[in-house]
Scaffold this motif. Structure first.
Motif, short mmCIF file in Angstrom:
data_model
loop_
_atom_site.label_atom_id
_atom_site.label_comp_id
_atom_site.label_asym_id
_atom_site.label_seq_id
_atom_site.Cartn_x
_atom_site.Cartn_y
_atom_site.Cartn_z
N ASN A 75 2.16 8.80 4.53
CA ASN A 75 1.63 8.09 5.54
C ASN A 75 1.74 6.84 5.31
O ASN A 75 2.01 6.81 4.13
N LEU A 76 3.10 6.33 5.88
CA LEU A 76 3.75 4.86 5.59
C LEU A 76 3.04 4.07 6.71
O LEU A 76 2.72 4.25 7.92
N PRO A 77 1.79 3.08 5.49
CA PRO A 77 0.89 1.77 6.78
C PRO A 77 3.02 0.55 7.75
O PRO A 77 3.84 0.79 7.34
N SER A 78 2.42 0.38 8.55
CA SER A 78 3.43 -0.39 9.30
C SER A 78 3.29 -1.75 8.23
O SER A 78 2.96 -2.28 7.40
N GLY A 79 4.99 -1.94 8.49
CA GLY A 79 5.28 -3.34 7.78
C GLY A 79 6.33 -3.29 7.33
O GLY A 79 7.69 -2.61 8.05
N GLU A 80 7.46 -4.23 6.78
CA GLU A 80 8.84 -4.11 6.78
C GLU A 80 9.12 -3.36 5.11
O GLU A 80 8.50 -3.88 3.82
N TYR A 81 9.83 -2.87 5.07
CA TYR A 81 10.37 -1.48 3.84
C TYR A 81 11.61 -2.06 3.89
O TYR A 81 12.89 -2.31 4.38
N PHE A 82 11.67 -2.05 2.05
CA PHE A 82 13.92 -3.22 1.70
C PHE A 82 13.07 -2.24 0.43
O PHE A 82 12.71 -2.14 -0.57
N ALA A 83 14.70 -2.24 0.13
CA ALA A 83 14.79 -1.63 -1.83
C ALA A 83 15.73 -2.32 -2.40
O ALA A 83 16.22 -3.32 -1.94
N THR A 84 15.71 -2.60 -3.48
CA THR A 84 16.45 -4.06 -4.79
C THR A 84 17.15 -2.87 -5.80
O THR A 84 16.69 -1.37 -5.84
#
Length: 118
Positions: free
Chosen positions: A91-100
């Motif tokens: 269950n992923l809420p809305s938003g911007e996801y990114f990896a570092t």
């Protein structure tokens, strides 16, 4: 001929120029590109670099950004070919996801493009 007052200034200027100049044996740094995609229940991806030594054993951290704030979701470690995964659930809420990926030795830090969800 230098005057007594200008000699120390000239010496300091020469030292500053020498300190700023790159040395002949300076280590080369290698950029790292972070690629991310999603296949629930985990984000996964790969690291890309011109130096294969920048692929293995790198800590990759996944974030969700919403409303200007980024929240850490989890982290994982890349394998010998640069592949990595970070379990995050279904269950992923809305938003911007990114990896570092953090810098390591001669390998530069990197950040993926944002992956919008929702």
């Amino acid at each position: 001929m230098l005057h007594r007052r200008t000699a120390p200034v000239a010496l300091l200027t020469c030292l500053a120029v020498l300190a700023a100049a790159p040395s002949a044996g300076a280590a080369k740094s290698h950029p790292t590109k972070v690629v991310v995609s999603i296949k629930l229940p985990a984000f996964h991806g790969s690291l890309k670099s011109s130096d294969d030594g920048c692929l293995a054993g790198r800590a990759v951290t996944m974030y969700r950004k919403k409303g200007g704030r980024a929240r850490k979701l989890g982290s994982g470690t890349s394998n010998a070919t640069g592949k990595w995964k970070v379990p995050v659930g279904k269950n992923l809420p809305s938003g911007e996801y990114f990896a570092t990926v953090a810098a390591k030795g001669e390998c530069k830090a990197g950040r993926s493009k944002p992956l919008p969800i929702g």
